[in-house]
Write a protein that holds these residues in place. Structure first.
Motif, PDB file in Angstrom:
ATOM      1  N   GLY A  81       2.049   4.679  -2.925  1.00  0.00           N
ATOM      2  CA  GLY A  81       2.746   3.707  -4.421  1.00  0.00           C
ATOM      3  C   GLY A  81       3.967   3.332  -3.209  1.00  0.00           C
ATOM      4  N   ARG A 110       3.237  -9.013   2.815  1.00  0.00           N
ATOM      5  CA  ARG A 110       2.327 -10.131   2.641  1.00  0.00           C
ATOM      6  C   ARG A 110       3.169 -10.963   4.248  1.00  0.00           C
ATOM      7  NH1 ARG A 110      -2.253  -7.868   1.190  1.00  0.00           N
ATOM      8  NH2 ARG A 110      -1.734  -7.497  -0.084  1.00  0.00           N
ATOM      9  N   MET A 128      -5.494  -6.102  -8.627  1.00  0.00           N
ATOM     10  CA  MET A 128      -3.992  -6.196  -9.162  1.00  0.00           C
ATOM     11  C   MET A 128      -2.618  -5.753  -8.779  1.00  0.00           C
ATOM     12  SD  MET A 128      -4.315  -5.283 -12.973  1.00  0.00           S
ATOM     13  CE  MET A 128      -2.707  -6.207 -13.316  1.00  0.00           C
ATOM     14  N   THR A 129      -2.754  -5.299  -7.592  1.00  0.00           N
ATOM     15  CA  THR A 129      -1.539  -5.571  -7.052  1.00  0.00           C
ATOM     16  C   THR A 129      -0.856  -6.659  -6.531  1.00  0.00           C
ATOM     17  OG1 THR A 129      -1.747  -3.295  -6.495  1.00  0.00           O
ATOM     18  CG2 THR A 129      -0.101  -4.364  -5.383  1.00  0.00           C
ATOM     19  N   ARG A 130      -2.445  -7.643  -5.681  1.00  0.00           N
ATOM     20  CA  ARG A 130      -1.713  -9.399  -5.744  1.00  0.00           C
ATOM     21  C   ARG A 130      -1.173 -10.007  -6.902  1.00  0.00           C
ATOM     22  NH1 ARG A 130      -4.140 -11.162  -0.829  1.00  0.00           N
ATOM     23  NH2 ARG A 130      -2.550 -13.184  -1.592  1.00  0.00           N
ATOM     24  N   PHE A 143       6.479 -10.128  -8.196  1.00  0.00           N
ATOM     25  CA  PHE A 143       7.622  -9.740  -7.456  1.00  0.00           C
ATOM     26  C   PHE A 143       8.021 -11.407  -7.178  1.00  0.00           C
ATOM     27  CE2 PHE A 143       7.707  -9.789  -2.358  1.00  0.00           C
ATOM     28  CZ  PHE A 143       9.051  -9.365  -2.849  1.00  0.00           C
ATOM     29  N   GLU A 193       2.525  -5.442  -0.022  1.00  0.00           N
ATOM     30  CA  GLU A 193       2.487  -6.934  -1.054  1.00  0.00           C
ATOM     31  C   GLU A 193       3.642  -7.914  -0.605  1.00  0.00           C
ATOM     32  OE1 GLU A 193      -0.151  -8.650  -2.568  1.00  0.00           O
ATOM     33  OE2 GLU A 193       1.057 -10.291  -3.487  1.00  0.00           O
ATOM     34  N   GLU A 194       4.966  -7.212  -0.700  1.00  0.00           N
ATOM     35  CA  GLU A 194       5.818  -7.149  -0.478  1.00  0.00           C
ATOM     36  C   GLU A 194       5.696  -8.268   1.190  1.00  0.00           C
ATOM     37  OE1 GLU A 194       9.710  -5.906  -0.874  1.00  0.00           O
ATOM     38  OE2 GLU A 194       9.125  -4.550  -3.321  1.00  0.00           O
ATOM     39  N   GLY A 221       1.565  -9.035  -7.465  1.00  0.00           N
ATOM     40  CA  GLY A 221       2.699 -10.123  -6.540  1.00  0.00           C
ATOM     41  C   GLY A 221       2.886 -11.291  -6.910  1.00  0.00           C
ATOM     42  N   LYS A 222       1.825 -12.451  -7.477  1.00  0.00           N
ATOM     43  CA  LYS A 222       2.313 -13.597  -8.062  1.00  0.00           C
ATOM     44  C   LYS A 222       2.642 -13.455  -9.258  1.00  0.00           C
ATOM     45  CE  LYS A 222      -1.859 -15.375  -5.805  1.00  0.00           C
ATOM     46  NZ  LYS A 222      -2.263 -14.700  -4.081  1.00  0.00           N
ATOM     47  N   ARG A 230       1.986   0.972  -1.210  1.00  0.00           N
ATOM     48  CA  ARG A 230       1.231  -0.490  -2.154  1.00  0.00           C
ATOM     49  C   ARG A 230       2.122  -1.154  -2.464  1.00  0.00           C
ATOM     50  NH1 ARG A 230      -2.469   0.876  -8.034  1.00  0.00           N
ATOM     51  NH2 ARG A 230      -3.741  -0.965  -8.097  1.00  0.00           N
ATOM     52  N   ALA A 231       3.413  -1.368  -2.925  1.00  0.00           N
ATOM     53  CA  ALA A 231       3.883  -2.144  -3.930  1.00  0.00           C
ATOM     54  C   ALA A 231       4.592  -3.272  -2.096  1.00  0.00           C
ATOM     55  CB  ALA A 231       5.327  -1.791  -3.879  1.00  0.00           C
ATOM     56  N   LEU A 232       5.168  -2.055  -1.328  1.00  0.00           N
ATOM     57  CA  LEU A 232       5.684  -2.764  -0.135  1.00  0.00           C
ATOM     58  C   LEU A 232       4.774  -3.562   0.942  1.00  0.00           C
ATOM     59  CD1 LEU A 232       8.498  -2.457   1.223  1.00  0.00           C
ATOM     60  CD2 LEU A 232       7.561  -0.705   3.036  1.00  0.00           C
ATOM     61  N   THR A 271      -1.915  -0.627 -11.122  1.00  0.00           N
ATOM     62  CA  THR A 271      -1.657  -1.423 -11.098  1.00  0.00           C
ATOM     63  C   THR A 271      -0.426  -1.627  -9.211  1.00  0.00           C
ATOM     64  OG1 THR A 271       0.819  -2.154 -12.658  1.00  0.00           O
ATOM     65  CG2 THR A 271      -1.291  -3.029 -13.647  1.00  0.00           C
ATOM     66  N   GLY A 272       0.323  -0.774  -8.651  1.00  0.00           N
ATOM     67  CA  GLY A 272       1.204  -1.096  -8.100  1.00  0.00           C
ATOM     68  C   GLY A 272       2.344  -1.839  -8.962  1.00  0.00           C
ATOM     69  N   TYR A 273       3.403  -2.189  -7.920  1.00  0.00           N
ATOM     70  CA  TYR A 273       4.677  -2.301  -8.506  1.00  0.00           C
ATOM     71  C   TYR A 273       5.709  -3.502  -7.072  1.00  0.00           C
ATOM     72  CZ  TYR A 273       8.394  -2.971 -11.800  1.00  0.00           C
ATOM     73  OH  TYR A 273       9.973  -3.174 -12.264  1.00  0.00           O
ATOM     74  N   PRO A 274       4.798  -4.544  -6.522  1.00  0.00           N
ATOM     75  CA  PRO A 274       5.473  -5.772  -5.726  1.00  0.00           C
ATOM     76  C   PRO A 274       7.163  -5.864  -6.312  1.00  0.00           C
ATOM     77  CG  PRO A 274       4.107  -6.113  -6.643  1.00  0.00           C
ATOM     78  CD  PRO A 274       3.554  -5.055  -7.356  1.00  0.00           C
ATOM     79  N   GLY A 275       8.079  -5.540  -5.461  1.00  0.00           N
ATOM     80  CA  GLY A 275       9.669  -5.837  -5.929  1.00  0.00           C
ATOM     81  C   GLY A 275      10.319  -4.452  -6.690  1.00  0.00           C
TER      82      GLY A 275
END
Lengths: 237, 246
Positions: A152, A162, B233-235, B242, A159-160, B238-239, A155-157, B133-137
């Protein structure tokens, strides 16, 4: 392929040691940390910068980060955060100290290293080595949860970061590294189906250095036995 | 009389759960929370779920021994740290991992070792929609909630076999709580968040005791999409999230 600076944690044994060997075989410069003392390393351990340090404490993880930055000149092309600990036993047989240790090594240390190495990883690759147990495992719930948490996190990192740093979470399938036995699992007939550590390490390294592909990948039988990069690279395993 | 243990009872979903349990004559509730009780309630144990101090966990174990065994345990306490991962202080990320994941593990360990889970009881893990979903941020939060969900999956069968204790995994989307308001992007609409009292009712009712509970139709759709197309979903997260957070 241009030689890269590759930083490996947990490189003194198991998959980490094979990752070190694979990276060296592929012509990369490698720096590596592990829990074993330098005197306890295998006799054929490559002649590379090595730091003996336990990642179970914040101080240990920060010491490793300082050392990696210093020995890489502040630019790491690929960090393979592979160090892990775990025990093959149910929750009822766990101990408070072991629970803390597994989460510290498998999650906290990787969070600290990612945070501290952020500037050094600009334009590079960060690979978090997970496990197929991240989907859940009744026989090793604490280890599985720590690897799910790493999944997890990555997965988040991914995207951050990218567009700046390639982040991958790579989940190796069952591999004959001896870790399962060290974790307390009794050997059985299924061990014969385990993948050899050397081709697994090569497949993991190739996935970590790839600029294409999914952020989270399971590296198992298909990927190891039919690793396309293996056929493209002269002298590969 | 059913005995209920709830972690994190002073705010949000935990507060709603405590209120609903107290309103039922056949339930007695015990709360574990870092903050002392606002109303001086005697059913409250003040404890930091993120502590690594063995003495404090021993003290909690002693206190729980006098209150249990529990028919329902809700592992709800959680904190968040939002923003670009590298810009949020490391101490905040580590605190999230400890409160949200290490704490529930330590508490479960105590409950199992002290035989504080009643036969036929239920343990509810409050995870997050971010599992799907993932959670960027909120990388450390996402990590902790994925870990918690995995722990629930891993313990489901062993607890059923050993003590006829059922395990449930709850993955709520954003709720209308002070926690969500604090960590939502600026301008995010609170009226789209689910009412924590509604989620609390669903948890307490649960007649069929299904393993996974994703409250709300929108959250269920997001979970289904995230399961089918995890990276897409994670992308999207992000949009839509994040970029607004940072």
């Amino acid at each position: 392929m241009k030689a890269k600076l590759i930083f490996v944690t947990g490189g003194a044994s198991g998959l980490g040691l094979e990752l070190v060997r694979a990276a060296r075989r592929n012509g990369h410069r490698v720096i590596c940390t592990g829990r074993r003392g330098a005197q306890d390393l295998p006799v054929d351990f490559p002649d590379i910068p090595y730091l003996s340090c336990d990642l179970a404490s914040e101080d240990g993880a920060n010491k490793v980060a300082d050392w990696a930055i210093q020995n890489s000149g502040g630019q790491i092309d690929c960090a393979l955060l592979n160090a892990a600990d775990g025990y093959f036993r149910p929750m009822t047989l766990e101990t408070p100290d072991a629970i803390m240790r597994v989460l510290s090594v498998n999650l906290d240390a990787n969070m600290i290293l990612a945070h501290r190495l952020y500037p050094a990883l600009s334009g590079g690759h960060l690979a978090l080595i997970g496990s197929v147990a991240h989907k859940g495992a009744a026989g090793m719930p604490v280890y599985a949860a720590s690897k799910a948490a790493l999944d997890g996190f990555g997965r988040a990192l991914a995207e951050e970061w990218r567009g700046r740093t390639y982040v991958r979470v790579l989940h190796p399938g069952p591999t004959a590294t001896g870790m399962a036995e060290r974790a307390g699992r009794r050997p059985n007939a299924a061990d014969k189906l385990f993948l050899a550590a050397r081709p697994m390490a090569q497949a993991v390294l190739d996935a970590a250095l790839a600029t294409k592909g999914r952020d989270r990948q399971v590296i198992s039988y298909g990927r190891v036995l039919f690793n396309p990069a293996r056929w493209l690279r002269k002298g590969a395993a | 009389m059913a005995r209920v243990l709830i972690t994190g009872g002073s705010s949000g979903l935990g507060q709603a759960l405590v209120a609903q349990c107290r309103a039922q004559a056949d339930m007695s509730v015990c709360v574990v929370d870092i903050a002392p009780p606002a109303d001086g309630a005697s059913d409250w144990i003040t404890h930091d779920m993120g502590t690594r101090d063995a003495d404090r966990w021993d003290a909690l174990a002693d206190a729980l021994t006098t209150q249990g065994p529990f028919d329902l345990v809700v592992l709800n306490a959680g904190i968040n740290a939002t923003g670009r991962y590298e810009q949020v202080p490391l101490a905040a990320h580590l605190a999230v991992a400890r409160v949200n994941l290490l704490g529930p593990m330590r508490l479960l360990h105590i409950l199992l070792h002290k035989n504080l889970l009643a036969s036929g009881g239920r343990v509810v893990f409050i995870s997050s929609l971010s599992v799907f979903t993932g959670y960027p941020g909120a990388a450390s939060y996402a990590a902790s909630k994925d870990g918690l969900a995995c722990l629930a999956r891993s313990l489901r069968k062993p607890l059923r076999k050993a003590g006829n204790v059922s395990v449930q995994l709850v993955c709520p989307g954003p709720m209308d709580t002070p926690h969500a308001t604090r960590h939502a992007p600026e301008g995010a609409r609170a009226d789209r968040r689910i009412d924590p009292a509604k989620v609390a009712r669903m948890i307490l009712a649960q007649p069929d005791r299904r393993f996974l509970l994703v409250p709300g139709a929108g959250a269920r759709m997001a979970a289904a999409f995230g399961r089918t197309f995890p990276q897409t979903m994670t992308r999207i997260m992000g949009k839509v999230l994040f970029r607004k957070l940072t």
